[in-house]
Design an enzyme around this catalytic site. Structure first.
Site, PDB file in Angstrom:
ATOM      1  N   HIS A   1       3.659   2.083   0.297  1.00  0.00           N
ATOM      2  CA  HIS A   1       4.882   2.339   1.062  1.00  0.00           C
ATOM      3  C   HIS A   1       5.954   2.955   0.178  1.00  0.00           C
ATOM      4  O   HIS A   1       6.590   3.953   0.546  1.00  0.00           O
ATOM      5  CB  HIS A   1       5.424   1.052   1.675  1.00  0.00           C
ATOM      6  CG  HIS A   1       6.833   1.177   2.162  1.00  0.00           C
ATOM      7  ND1 HIS A   1       7.154   1.706   3.388  1.00  0.00           N
ATOM      8  CD2 HIS A   1       8.023   0.869   1.560  1.00  0.00           C
ATOM      9  CE1 HIS A   1       8.474   1.732   3.529  1.00  0.00           C
ATOM     10  NE2 HIS A   1       9.026   1.222   2.433  1.00  0.00           N
TER      11      HIS A   1
ATOM     12  N   GLU B   1      15.118   4.277   5.352  1.00  0.00           N
ATOM     13  CA  GLU B   1      13.879   3.679   5.857  1.00  0.00           C
ATOM     14  C   GLU B   1      13.440   4.242   7.206  1.00  0.00           C
ATOM     15  O   GLU B   1      12.254   4.502   7.409  1.00  0.00           O
ATOM     16  CB  GLU B   1      14.038   2.158   5.962  1.00  0.00           C
ATOM     17  CG  GLU B   1      14.075   1.429   4.634  1.00  0.00           C
ATOM     18  CD  GLU B   1      12.732   1.380   3.915  1.00  0.00           C
ATOM     19  OE1 GLU B   1      11.723   1.874   4.467  1.00  0.00           O
ATOM     20  OE2 GLU B   1      12.711   0.864   2.790  1.00  0.00           O
TER      21      GLU B   1
ATOM     22  N   SER C   1       5.424   6.183   6.256  1.00  0.00           N
ATOM     23  CA  SER C   1       4.301   5.435   5.685  1.00  0.00           C
ATOM     24  C   SER C   1       3.578   4.581   6.729  1.00  0.00           C
ATOM     25  O   SER C   1       2.651   3.850   6.383  1.00  0.00           O
ATOM     26  CB  SER C   1       4.779   4.539   4.541  1.00  0.00           C
ATOM     27  OG  SER C   1       5.703   3.571   5.005  1.00  0.00           O
TER      28      SER C   1
ATOM     29  N   HIS D   1       8.863   6.795   0.057  1.00  0.00           N
ATOM     30  CA  HIS D   1      10.188   7.041  -0.516  1.00  0.00           C
ATOM     31  C   HIS D   1      10.261   8.180  -1.522  1.00  0.00           C
ATOM     32  O   HIS D   1      11.218   8.965  -1.519  1.00  0.00           O
ATOM     33  CB  HIS D   1      10.695   5.769  -1.214  1.00  0.00           C
ATOM     34  CG  HIS D   1      11.193   4.717  -0.287  1.00  0.00           C
ATOM     35  ND1 HIS D   1      12.382   4.825   0.401  1.00  0.00           N
ATOM     36  CD2 HIS D   1      10.657   3.515   0.068  1.00  0.00           C
ATOM     37  CE1 HIS D   1      12.563   3.746   1.139  1.00  0.00           C
ATOM     38  NE2 HIS D   1      11.538   2.932   0.958  1.00  0.00           N
TER      39      HIS D   1
END
Length: 290
Positions: free
Chosen positions: A144, A190, A209, A149
């Site tokens: 993730h 996010e 993700s 990110h």
């Protein structure tokens, strides 16, 4: 130079019936800022295979759903068939935007988190999910954090936004507003959406993700989509165990960066008297179709 911490306390966000994941002791190897060595040699072949399968599955879904900046930067992660070595990835990332990734054992408290971001250091959980967690994991793992990110940190404007967010987070913590500011992170870094000339696209790591939420966020008629407004966003609760009921949409990363230029102190004062808004609720005049 950081000195090893005798005790570091795991962070807990949201409700959970189990203790936080990750080894926060490591024989004193975890420092006071929660960073630690990656210990790449400890990954098993099964770990690398899990990363490879996750990468291949998620990368296949990106066209038409992920933003251009993410798709452009994804190859900069390097190897696809095994978990990257952080120091090798950092050579490329630092050249691009002056950022680096640092290993952490799991979720960390807000002040160390904000401080790392303010210093252009992005904390990456270094453990990877088990095969039985392939489709869903409660806490962020190395896949993730890396896949979701890090590609966006290769975009200079977005990378500057994340640093500015971290610096603002330190002040928010001092003013007791960290929880409210965390909602801005949740709905941008996010779970953010951006409107490109060719349509709505995802730039948030939690979307990019996720095998299921990517299509849900961009294509489904079910969620509410609202233009990003700072006060509205920081009043809005979010879901931690289901797809999001709300997504906030920006027009450019420059817009996002500019949003964080003013002093947030008056905003925090307004938030003290403004009630929270439950996820999925529309206010008068909102269509949810941004």
């Amino acid at each position: 130079m950081e000195t090893p911490a005798a005790v570091v306390t795991p962070a807990v966000y949201g409700a959970s019936d189990r203790p936080p994941r990750g080894d926060y002791s490591r024989g004193g190897a975890v420092l006071a800022d929660y960073t630690c060595p990656q210990d790449w040699a400890s990954y098993t072949e099964a770990d690398h295979d899990t990363y490879r399968r996750l990468y291949e599955r998620q990368a296949a879904q990106l066209p038409g759903l992920a933003c251009d900046a993410f798709i452009k930067a994804l190859p900069s992660l390097g190897v696809k068939d095994r978990i990257p070595r952080f120091e090798e990835l950092n050579e490329r990332l630092h050249r691009a935007t002056g950022w680096e990734i640092v290993a952490v054992p799991g979720l960390i408290p807000e002040l160390p988190f904000f401080t790392l971001l303010a210093n252009r250091k992005f904390p990456v959980t270094d453990w990877i999910r088990k095969p039985e967690e392939f489709d869903y994991i409660v806490e962020p793992d190395v896949f993730h954090d890396l896949f979701g990110h890090v590609p966006m940190l290769f975009d200079p404007t977005f990378a500057d936004y994340v640093q500015r967010y971290g610096a603002g987070g330190i002040k928010a913590h001092e003013l007791g507003a960290g929880e409210k500011l965390a909602r801005l992170y949740w709905y941008t870094v996010e779970f953010g959406l951006i409107r490109q000339p060719d349509g709505l696209r995802a730039y948030g790591a939690g979307i990019l993700s996720s095998v299921g939420e990517l299509k849900h966020a961009v294509l489904s008629d079910e969620p509410r989509r609202l233009p990003l407004d700072l006060l509205r966003t920081m009043r809005t609760r979010y879901k931690i165990d289901t797809y999001q009921a709300n997504y906030f949409v920006i027009d450019s990363f420059a817009q996002l960066f500019d949003f964080t230029a003013p002093d947030f102190t008056p905003l925090y004062e307004s938030l003290k008297v403004a009630s929270d808004i439950e996820a999925g609720v529309l206010l008068p005049g909102e269509s949810g179709k941004a």
